[in-house]
Design a protein around this motif. Structure first.
Motif, mmCIF file in Angstrom:
data_model
loop_
_atom_site.group_PDB
_atom_site.id
_atom_site.type_symbol
_atom_site.label_atom_id
_atom_site.label_comp_id
_atom_site.label_asym_id
_atom_site.label_seq_id
_atom_site.Cartn_x
_atom_site.Cartn_y
_atom_site.Cartn_z
ATOM 1 N N GLY B 35 -1.481 -8.796 -3.451
ATOM 2 C CA GLY B 35 -2.681 -8.363 -4.138
ATOM 3 C C GLY B 35 -3.484 -9.548 -4.626
ATOM 4 O O GLY B 35 -3.006 -10.680 -4.663
ATOM 5 N N GLU B 38 -1.746 -11.617 -7.793
ATOM 6 C CA GLU B 38 -0.773 -12.685 -7.555
ATOM 7 C C GLU B 38 -1.440 -13.867 -6.877
ATOM 8 O O GLU B 38 -1.105 -15.027 -7.097
ATOM 9 C CB GLU B 38 0.368 -12.198 -6.659
ATOM 10 N N THR B 39 -2.391 -13.506 -5.980
ATOM 11 C CA THR B 39 -2.978 -14.547 -5.162
ATOM 12 C C THR B 39 -3.974 -15.384 -5.936
ATOM 13 O O THR B 39 -3.931 -16.603 -5.924
ATOM 14 C CB THR B 39 -3.688 -13.902 -3.965
ATOM 15 N N ILE B 40 -4.867 -14.699 -6.599
ATOM 16 C CA ILE B 40 -5.972 -15.421 -7.218
ATOM 17 C C ILE B 40 -5.576 -15.979 -8.571
ATOM 18 O O ILE B 40 -6.000 -17.051 -8.967
ATOM 19 C CB ILE B 40 -7.187 -14.487 -7.332
ATOM 20 N N LEU B 41 -4.737 -15.246 -9.271
ATOM 21 C CA LEU B 41 -4.346 -15.734 -10.591
ATOM 22 C C LEU B 41 -3.069 -16.558 -10.535
ATOM 23 O O LEU B 41 -2.742 -17.263 -11.478
ATOM 24 C CB LEU B 41 -4.168 -14.552 -11.545
ATOM 25 N N GLY B 42 -2.329 -16.444 -9.444
ATOM 26 C CA GLY B 42 -1.095 -17.208 -9.339
ATOM 27 C C GLY B 42 0.055 -16.488 -10.001
ATOM 28 O O GLY B 42 -0.138 -15.525 -10.750
ATOM 29 N N THR B 46 -0.483 -13.412 -16.569
ATOM 30 C CA THR B 46 0.072 -12.341 -17.395
ATOM 31 C C THR B 46 -0.551 -11.018 -16.996
ATOM 32 O O THR B 46 -1.564 -10.969 -16.296
ATOM 33 C CB THR B 46 -0.251 -12.593 -18.875
ATOM 34 N N ASP B 48 -2.136 -9.001 -18.843
ATOM 35 C CA ASP B 48 -3.476 -8.883 -19.417
ATOM 36 C C ASP B 48 -4.522 -9.520 -18.505
ATOM 37 O O ASP B 48 -5.584 -8.974 -18.265
ATOM 38 C CB ASP B 48 -3.527 -9.579 -20.791
ATOM 39 N N GLN B 49 -4.158 -10.711 -18.018
ATOM 40 C CA GLN B 49 -5.097 -11.413 -17.139
ATOM 41 C C GLN B 49 -5.378 -10.587 -15.891
ATOM 42 O O GLN B 49 -6.505 -10.479 -15.437
ATOM 43 C CB GLN B 49 -4.507 -12.769 -16.730
ATOM 44 N N LEU B 53 -8.999 -9.055 -14.713
ATOM 45 C CA LEU B 53 -9.609 -9.366 -13.428
ATOM 46 C C LEU B 53 -9.919 -8.082 -12.664
ATOM 47 O O LEU B 53 -11.014 -7.921 -12.108
ATOM 48 C CB LEU B 53 -8.663 -10.253 -12.609
ATOM 49 N N MET B 83 -14.689 -14.133 -5.828
ATOM 50 C CA MET B 83 -13.812 -14.237 -6.987
ATOM 51 C C MET B 83 -13.453 -15.687 -7.268
ATOM 52 O O MET B 83 -13.046 -16.033 -8.372
ATOM 53 C CB MET B 83 -12.523 -13.460 -6.728
ATOM 54 N N ILE B 84 -13.558 -16.526 -6.264
ATOM 55 C CA ILE B 84 -13.179 -17.925 -6.444
ATOM 56 C C ILE B 84 -14.319 -18.731 -7.034
ATOM 57 O O ILE B 84 -14.212 -19.325 -8.095
ATOM 58 C CB ILE B 84 -12.742 -18.533 -5.105
ATOM 59 N N ARG B 86 -17.273 -17.595 -7.917
ATOM 60 C CA ARG B 86 -18.085 -16.779 -8.829
ATOM 61 C C ARG B 86 -19.562 -16.831 -8.495
ATOM 62 O O ARG B 86 -20.413 -16.517 -9.313
ATOM 63 C CB ARG B 86 -17.868 -17.206 -10.281
ATOM 64 N N ARG B 269 -7.494 -13.525 -0.521
ATOM 65 C CA ARG B 269 -7.817 -12.129 -0.845
ATOM 66 C C ARG B 269 -9.109 -12.069 -1.657
ATOM 67 O O ARG B 269 -9.214 -11.315 -2.615
ATOM 68 C CB ARG B 269 -6.669 -11.471 -1.623
#
Lengths: 245, 312, 270, 536, 316
Positions: B35, B38-42, B46, B48-49, B53, B83-84, B86, B269
């Motif tokens: 998703g 996991e991909t964009i936030l790593g 958390t 919440d993050q 998003l 998303m990267i 912006r 993604r």
């Protein structure tokens, strides 16, 4: 009456939506083929004779008018006519599936009816003047005349009461053409089928048909006995056709 | 009037295709494993993050709602935000368009200028057919990344005078275009050869021979024009192919083009970018096909849109 | 056959298939085993050198041939089967069915091939299945179009009309009459699709979506070989030569097949 | 200059405890690098010029350019050109002053930082204690992963304009090391609070460079920060960074001279660039290391039995992984990264001393003689090579490994996307950071919640970890870390494998570079303020 | 008088690699200037090959085994490429079976004529000459917009543009409807007559040919088996095949009569015929017919390739 076309009109639509063009392939055509008789249908290309044959065979539904086969209206489903009417079509090169053995081609109308009768296939091949051994050959090993004989065998294997010959001998060489015409005549005497014989060749039609119908521009302009037609054509167009013969 | 209707019909069918493409790409993007979170936030992100998003890009809604919103936005010309970076996707794609556009254009030009004469030659000089077949086969059998890597390596190590990586100006595109066109040349040559050979047996060519015309006269006046139809048709397909192939060349030569950008976006993604990129490619393909129909109609009046129904 | 080139192509393909078969029984050793120093030039025990993990190139190339050949063949057979069904149905039925099928094909066609392949790989997860699906999706549009075009022609043949008049049902018409008569078109296209398939597999491996390590495919080997082009040229030479020869042979055979099915050169006067 | 002047005395002290980090010297470009360095800058070169650098990856996350939320080394590297921290690390991981001129550690839980008074943001505004306090408080209030690494911070307070107090609830040894990384950078809090700067979209720091322009995934242009506090630095007028995803493209740029410095990913870069004149390839050790995850949380896990995990751990030949998959450039490691002061000796771990027979015996006891599992890896080199050697290793004890290679996004989805996670085993690497105790935290899934999907917590291990981070550097801590190593080795849910080398190449005719022998935060450009440009 | 066209003992074989077909098996033909001659034969008789051979228009798979063709005093097969092109351009005109297909579909009619005429000619006058109404409009049309009859007139205009000495018309009306046929033939013959051009008309229709041409040559098995004045060939055939051909036309039969077809089918030769190619189908065949190639016999006004020509004519 084996087949009756009653005031049949066929209109094709062509072109983009919103602005369709209407082409009348047949316009109020009335024709009949009587029991045991051969009706010759002549006309130049674009006269509507091919559409007439498709209507007679149930491949084309008329836009208006009625078609009756053996006195009854055409069934809703084409398949119910299977085995009762057959056709011998124009091009000897394309009339047989090149990837099917001759025997299988002849047997197909039977197979469709769920019948298996290799004897009838062999018998039929012999009736049209071919050796039974030809059944295992492929069409490309046969001459044009032989292929058209196979087509006739295929058409007759279910003993239909009505046959359509659509330019069935037009592509054949003159010397072979005569053989096939004689064969058709012999078989008709033997099997007693009625026939619609379509051709642009007045000479051929004169030989094979009992009555003649002339089409032009989607309409039948003249119907007459063969003898009458060839000696005293009534319509101006018929006269011009005969001049060219 | 007829012409307008024809265009209307084509536009409707093009729109249908684009709609299909958009559904397919939207579904595919959302079916991809891994998703956005996991991909964009790593991995360290958390919950919440992730939720924040998802909320920001509307990814917590149902896929159908998302698709509806996206389609409505696209209809307004809004393709969303990467998303990267912006940044609006449109401006990102627009910035990268010149590279991919020029690269593809040059390659098509090279393919045409080399492939068409080659095809005509091999068709007419039938005795050399084997050579033509081998040559065109070779073009198909050397993958772009091998040829590209080889060219990049040789030109960078031995300073052969042309830039072999990066994008500064049009000169930077010479080698990439050559590499990219290698495949297209052979396909063009082969199609031209087939087309010319097909035309050469047409009765009107026989008639021209019977009139005593010379082979080159016949080729110039009768063959080229008629053989152009399948070749022009091919060029649309080829251009679409090159747009795809461009991404590998963009990678190897490190060119900031759309192909590598979209592939990177797939890797991250970055949904909006992938969707817009593929839709752009599909649009180009469809527009090209429309153009081809138009050109083919100009070449061959039988297929034309202007003279339909003018039968005498 | 007088055509020496086609014959040579067939011989090459035959040899390649033999090598692929030999690799199934690990004739030249285990392709995954680390047998020597890394990046070693050809020498005893590893006649074509070793790769970056010290594995012998010879069995790896053999395995690569087998993998790629099997993968692209299966994929192309799937394509052929799907294209045959779609193309024949569209060509025979025409109308709305045709419009639907062709629109679907058009949608696939307007996806750039590599992007399509990547999406498939991303959706299926990398591996043989994804590679297979990618090859199928990339090759299906063109083949379906061509099969349809051929089917439109066959559908107008008199023997099809005769079968309809005889009352034959749709499956019989499609299966007995149309399919056998578009088979030539399919056969020719299969050879081209095969070379496209090999290329797509290579491209996927280049991007890391192809077959899974340690299994070798020509695409994987060429991709690795390209990376080590300068340090270990033997890593690219073997797979590269095989790849070029295979694609070349397939194309040449395809051309030969087509010339057989549609001979035209013979009648040319110019 | 600053780094080396301070590094020399400190290096000697650290050498005693450090096993192998600082002993390497290498010959580069005709000059011998000093201890702790693989390359040192040639001081005789004049300042000025713009350096062309190529990197494989840009900063790319949904969190944008906010350094506090940056969690990957590639982002830290680029951000370090602009952002600076209170302290930094030297060549041997000794903490050195940076924005803080000095600090005191009056008690184990209290740090007092004296700020430099000549620090300016690149917009010309002087840095104040408010910026420092605000930054740290912002970090503590954020969802940054670094908040955890910073330790049990109780309060951050401004004492006066040049003094900042940090109080911890308990002693925490890695505090300064954690403070030395980019997420702890000092941000322009005034501008942030005024909302005149959005740190997710722009970078404004006190570092040697400022951003002139940026195109995502294409390039960066950095200009000199004219009011940079360190005298004479940066030596360069600017740095142009080009992002080149393909290794071949970066190699080409080095060969053609388009790039003067580039980081490379292939462990064989040196032999591949051997024929290119004027290109020097440096291999830098890092504290980053590969580790193998064995999922014990999925239902029906094949690794629920510790004996199976232990057997796998024994069967892994870390020397072979290093020599074959990494070209001899990685080193076997325990959970405390080899190369960091106080790290344990991996050769002494239980798994290293047992033999294959032991592994087979364990498997037999666990009834797992025909074990087959899937190893999920991402396709970025050299991970596939590592996985293939693992596969060969485990084959020796009768375990069949199927490798499943995918792009990083799919891999992340598979490993971190669900709780419990669905994979069997997975391969990845962690940054090793600058203190031997820091990375060990990730072995406690209650702290590292992202590991919860596949790892169950081991109370004994968790308390050993907690103990090690509290102890001050010294023999006791070394012993405590060794115990953590052993416990991790026996727990064997996440198996540390080998350290991950980093390769930096540069043109000797275009650049003079400095590089630590071992790097903890993945920053190959750490010393860029001192880099020089040579004119050809 | 020297003949305009002379074909002597011409044998041509097609070799497709798998199969060899001998299309011409020693054909002889002479055409005088100004003459109109119909060549009649069924498919496979070799008439099209003969027509093509006159202009050396045989495809690359065709191989001339023996014989020669002289046209206007020049040996057609010995000319260099430029020579044969000049000969085609100046002396020969061809009209083919499918008129629309023999025109370039992508070029307007006027442009195509202009290409042939060069700068000097006026396309409109040439269209007018083949009696096309409204030549200006026709010149602006594309081939697919023409009817078959119009297209064949255009093709004729192009073929006759350079006033050839010989016009070869290969089944020019086979694709046309019956009434149009007559009109087109009328134009072909009258335009040729005006220009003094000889016509060789290849056809399968003996009756039609006999009606228009002064002479008829009948081909069978790659040879000209009978040659003579049209009326005589049709009325009193000298060769059994000609007779059979005439009999088998359904139009010739009286109403109610049964046709008397030729049994069997036309031959496809793989090599030179050992005897008479018609022997297997011939009701008058003797032993020697299978073994000896028939020589030329002059019977009345006709020449016939039949061993028994003289006796059969006498007998009838």
């Amino acid at each position: 009456m084996i087949l009756e076309l009653d005031n049949v009109t066929v209109t094709f639509t062509a072109g983009p939506p919103f602005r369709r063009e209407h082409v009348h392939a047949m316009r109020g055509v009335s024709l009949y083929v009587a029991e045991g008789e051969t009706l010759g249908l002549v006309g130049e290309s674009g006269s509507g004779k091919t559409t007439a044959s498709r209507v007679a065979l149930g491949l084309q539904r008329p836009t208006a008018g009625a078609v009756r086969f053996e006195g009854k209206p055409f069934p809703k489903r084409r398949r119910e006519l299977a085995g009762h009417m057959q056709a011998v079509l124009q091009h000897p090169h394309w009339s047989l599936n090149p990837r099917m053995r001759v025997g299988a081609s002849v047997a197909e109308p039977l197979a469709v009816l769920g019948e298996k009768a290799p004897d009838r296939v062999h018998e039929m091949l012999e009736r049209v003047g071919l050796e039974a051994g030809l059944a295992t050959r492929y069409p490309h090993e046969l001459s044009g005349g032989q292929r058209q004989r196979v087509s006739i065998a295929r058409a007759l294997v279910t003993r239909p009461r009505f046959l359509v010959f659509d330019e069935a001998v037009s592509a054949l060489d003159v010397s072979v053409q005569a053989q096939i015409l004689n064969l058709i005549k012999d078989l008709q005497r033997e099997f007693g089928f009625s026939a619609l014989f379509i051709s642009h060749d007045l000479g051929v039609v004169r030989y094979i048909a009992d009555r003649i119908a002339v089409m032009r521009g989607g309409e039948v302009v003249e119907t007459a006995d063969t003898a009458t037609f060839y000696t005293a054509p009534a319509h101006e167009y018929s006269k011009r056709l005969l001049e060219a013969l | 009037m007829r012409l307008a209707l024809w265009w209307l019909g084509r536009a409707v069918s093009a729109a249908a295709t684009l709609l299909g493409v958009s559904i397919l790409i939207f579904a595919a993007v959302r079916m991809m494993p891994g998703g956005f979170a996991e991909t964009i936030l790593g991995p360290f992100a958390t919950a919440d993050q992730k939720a924040e998003l998802a909320d920001r890009y509307g990814l917590d809604q149902s896929v159908f709602v998302q698709y509806g919103h996206w389609l409505a936005a696209v209809a307004r010309g809004d393709f969303g935000v990467s998303m990267i970076s912006r940044e609006p996707v449109v401006s990102e794609l627009w910035a990268r368009l010149p590279v991919t556009g020029q690269l593809t254009l040059f390659s098509v030009l090279i393919a045409t200028l080399v492939g068409v004469p080659l095809g005509v030659l091999t068709a007419v000089r039938a005795r050399r057919a084997a050579v033509g077949r081998l040559l065109s086969g070779l073009g198909v059998s050397v993958p772009e990344f091998v040829l590209g890597s080889l060219v990049v390596f040789l030109f960078s190590r031995y300073a052969l005078g042309l830039p072999a990586g990066g994008y500064d100006n049009v000169r930077s595109l010479v080698l990439p275009s050559l590499v990219l066109s290698f495949f297209a040349i052979s396909i063009t040559a082969r199609t031209t050869r087939d087309a010319v050979m097909g035309v050469l047996v047409e009765p009107y060519v026989t008639a021209a021979v019977a009139r005593g015309e010379s082979p080159w006269f016949i080729i110039r006046h009768h063959v080229l024009r008629n053989a152009a139809i399948p070749v022009v048709t091919l060029l649309a397909t080829i251009t679409a192919y090159l747009l795809g192939g461009a991404l590998i060349v963009e990678y190897v030569f490190n060119l900031p083009g759309i192909g590598s950008y979209v592939v990177q976006a797939v890797g991250r993604r970055d949904y909006a970018v992938v969707q817009a990129g593929v839709l752009l490619a599909a649009t180009v393909f469809i527009v090209l096909n429309l153009l081809v129909d138009l050109v083919v109609g100009l070449i061959d009046p039988r297929l034309g849109v202007t003279s339909k129904g003018r039968r005498a | 056959m007088k055509d020496w080139l086609t014959r040579a192509g067939m011989v090459c393909l035959g040899l390649i298939v033999l090598v692929a078969l030999a690799s199934v029984v690990n004739l030249a050793g285990d392709p995954d085993e680390i047998v020597g120093p890394r990046l070693a030039p050809p020498g005893p025990g590893y006649w074509l050198g070793t790769d970056n993990l010290g594995r012998s190139m010879l069995p790896r190339i053999m395995e690569g041939i087998a993998t790629t050949l099997l993968l692209s063949s299966v994929a192309v057979l799937v394509t052929a089967a799907l294209s045959a069904v779609l193309g024949i149905v569209a060509g025979y039925r025409g109308g709305v069915v045709n419009e639907l099928i062709m629109r679907l094909v058009e949608v696939l066609y307007s996806f750039p091939a590599i992007v399509l392949a990547i999406l498939v790989a991303a959706v299926f997860g990398p591996g043989q299945l994804a590679a297979l699906a990618s090859i199928v999706l990339v090759t299906i549009p063109l083949m379906t179009r061509l099969v349809r075009a051929a089917a439109v022609g066959v559908a107008q043949r008199d023997y099809v009309t005769a079968a309809i008049i005889s009352g034959a049902r749709l499956p019989r018409i499609l299966g007995r009459h149309l399919l056998p008569n578009v088979a030539g078109t399919i056969a020719v296209q299969v050879t081209y699709a095969l070379s496209v398939g090999i290329a797509v597999e290579g491209g996927l491996s280049f991007l890391g979506f192809g077959v899974q390590p340690p299994q070798a495919s020509l695409g994987v080997l060429i991709q690795q070989g390209t990376t080590y082009m300068t340090a270990a040229p033997w890593m690219i030479t073997g797979p590269g030569v095989v790849f070029v020869v295979a694609v070349l042979a397939i194309n040449v055979v395809g051309d030969g097949l087509r010339d057989r099915f549609e001979p035209r050169q013979a009648r040319s006067l110019v | 200059m600053r780094h080396r002047l301070l590094a020399v005395p400190l290096a000697a002290a650290v050498l005693v405890t450090s096993a192998c980090s600082a002993q390497e010297t290498s010959t580069t470009g005709g000059s011998t690098a000093k201890a702790g360095y693989v390359a040192t800058v040639d001081d005789s070169l004049p300042a000025g010029g713009t350096l062309d650098v190529e990197l494989p990856i840009d900063i790319g996350a949904a969190t944008g350019l906010d350094p506090q939320l940056a969690d990957v080394a590639s982002s830290w590297q680029l951000m370090s050109l602009v952002y600076e921290t209170l302290v930094t690390v030297g060549p041997d991981f000794a903490v050195q002053p940076a924005l803080a001129a000095s600090w005191e550690n009056p008690s184990p839980t209290k740090y007092v930082f004296r700020l430099r008074d000549d620090v300016f943001f690149s917009n010309g505004r002087a840095m104040t204690a408010d910026d420092v306090v605000g930054s740290l408080q912002r970090l503590l209030a954020s969802q940054s992963v670094w908040r955890g690494q910073l330790g049990p911070v109780k309060s951050v307070t401004k004492v006066d304009d040049k003094t900042v107090d940090v109080e911890l609830t308990t002693a925490y040894t890695p505090f300064l090391a954690a403070l030395a990384n980019v997420p702890a950078a000092v941000l322009p809090m005034k501008e942030i609070n005024e909302k005149s700067v959005d740190v997710t979209k722009t970078m404004l720091g006190t570092g040697p460079f400022k951003v002139d322009s940026h195109r995502q995934d294409v390039s960066w242009a950095f200009g000199k920060n004219d009011k940079y506090w360190s005298d004479g630095e940066p030596r360069l007028d600017g740095v142009n960074v080009t992002i080149a995803t393909e290794e071949a493209a970066r190699v080409a740029s080095l060969q053609s001279g388009k790039a003067s410095v580039a980081t490379l990913g292939n462990v064989d870069s040196k032999s591949m660039l051997a024929g290119a004149s004027g290109v020097e390839v440096l291999s830098q050790a890092t504290t980053d290391f590969y580790y193998l995850m064995l999922n014990t949380q999925v239902s029906g896990s094949k690794f629920a039995d510790p004996r199976v995990r232990k057997a796998i751990n024994i069967a892994l030949d870390r020397e072979q992984i290093s020599s074959v998959a990494l070209g001899g450039q990685g080193k076997p490691t325990g959970v405390t990264p080899t190369g960091l002061p106080g790290a344990c000796d991996p050769a002494g771990l239980p798994s290293a001393t047992a033999g294959a027979e032991e592994a087979k015996k364990l498997l037999a006891e666990a009834g797992a003689t025909n074990l087959t599992f899937t190893l999920s890896i991402f396709s970025t080199a050299p991970a596939p090579a590592v996985a293939q050697v693992i596969q060969q290793n485990l084959e020796q004890v009768g375990i069949t490994v199927k490798i499943e290679q995918m792009d990083e996004a799919s891999w992340a989805g598979k490993v971190y996307g669900a709780v419990p996670a669905t994979f069997d085993a997975a391969l990845s690497w962690f940054a090793g950071y600058a203190d031997a105790g820091m990375v060990t935290k990730w072995w406690n899934p209650d702290v590292a919640v992202f590991n919860k999907g596949f790892m169950k917590s081991d109370p004994a291990l968790s308390s050993a970890i907690d103990k090690a981070v509290v102890l001050p550097a010294g023999d006791a801590r070394t012993a405590a870390l060794a115990e953590v190593c052993t416990k991790v080795d026996e727990d064997a849910q996440m198996l540390p494998l080998v350290t991950r080398p980093s390769t930096v190449a540069y043109r000797t005719d275009a650049a003079s570079v400095g590089l630590y022998a071992t790097e903890g935060y993945g920053n190959a450009l750490r010393l860029i303020a001192d880099f020089r440009k040579k004119s050809a | 008088m020297t003949a305009l066209l002379e074909v002597r003992d011409l044998a041509v074989e097609y070799d497709s690699g798998e199969r060899r077909v001998r299309a011409l098996d020693g054909a002889d033909l002479t055409v005088a200037a100004g003459e109109t001659i119909g060549i009649v034969g069924e498919s496979g008789s070799g008439k099209s090959t003969l027509g093509s051979a006159v202009g050396r228009l045989l495809p690359s798979t065709a191989n001339r085994v023996t014989g020669d063709v002289w046209l206007a005093g020049e040996r057609v097969f010995d000319l260099p490429p430029a020579g044969i092109r000049r000969l085609r351009r100046e002396r020969l005109g061809f009209v083919f079976q499918d008129p629309i297909a023999s025109l370039d579909p992508t070029m307007r009619v006027g442009k195509q004529l202009k290409l042939v005429l060069g700068s000097k000619g006026d396309p409109l006058s040439h269209l007018d000459r083949v009696r096309l109404a409204n030549p200006g409009r026709v010149a602006r049309m594309y081939p697919h917009q023409l009817s078959g009859g119009m297209a064949q007139r255009v093709a004729l205009a192009i073929a006759m543009a350079c006033q050839p000495r010989l016009l070869i018309a290969d089944e020019p009306t086979a694709a046309l409807d019956a009434q149009v046929r007559e009109e087109v033939l009328e134009v072909v013959f009258s335009v040729a007559a005006e220009a003094g051009t000889s016509i060789v008309w290849l056809s399968h229709d003996l009756t039609a040919v006999a009606r228009r041409c002064s002479r008829v040559a009948v081909m069978y098995g790659g040879r000209v088996v009978e040659d003579g004045p049209a009326a005589d060939v049709l009325g009193q055939p000298a060769h059994p095949y000609t007779a059979a051909l005439a009999r088998s036309a359904p139009a010739m039969a009286s109403l109610g009569d049964r046709l008397s077809p030729v049994p069997g089918r036309p031959p496809v030769l793989a090599e030179a015929s050992h005897g008479c190619a018609f022997e297997p189908r011939c009701p008058y065949a003797e032993e020697r017919c299978a073994k000896e190639r028939p020589e030329l016999h002059v019977v009345r006004t006709q020449e016939a390739l039949c061993h028994r020509a003289t006796e059969l004519v006498t007998a009838s």
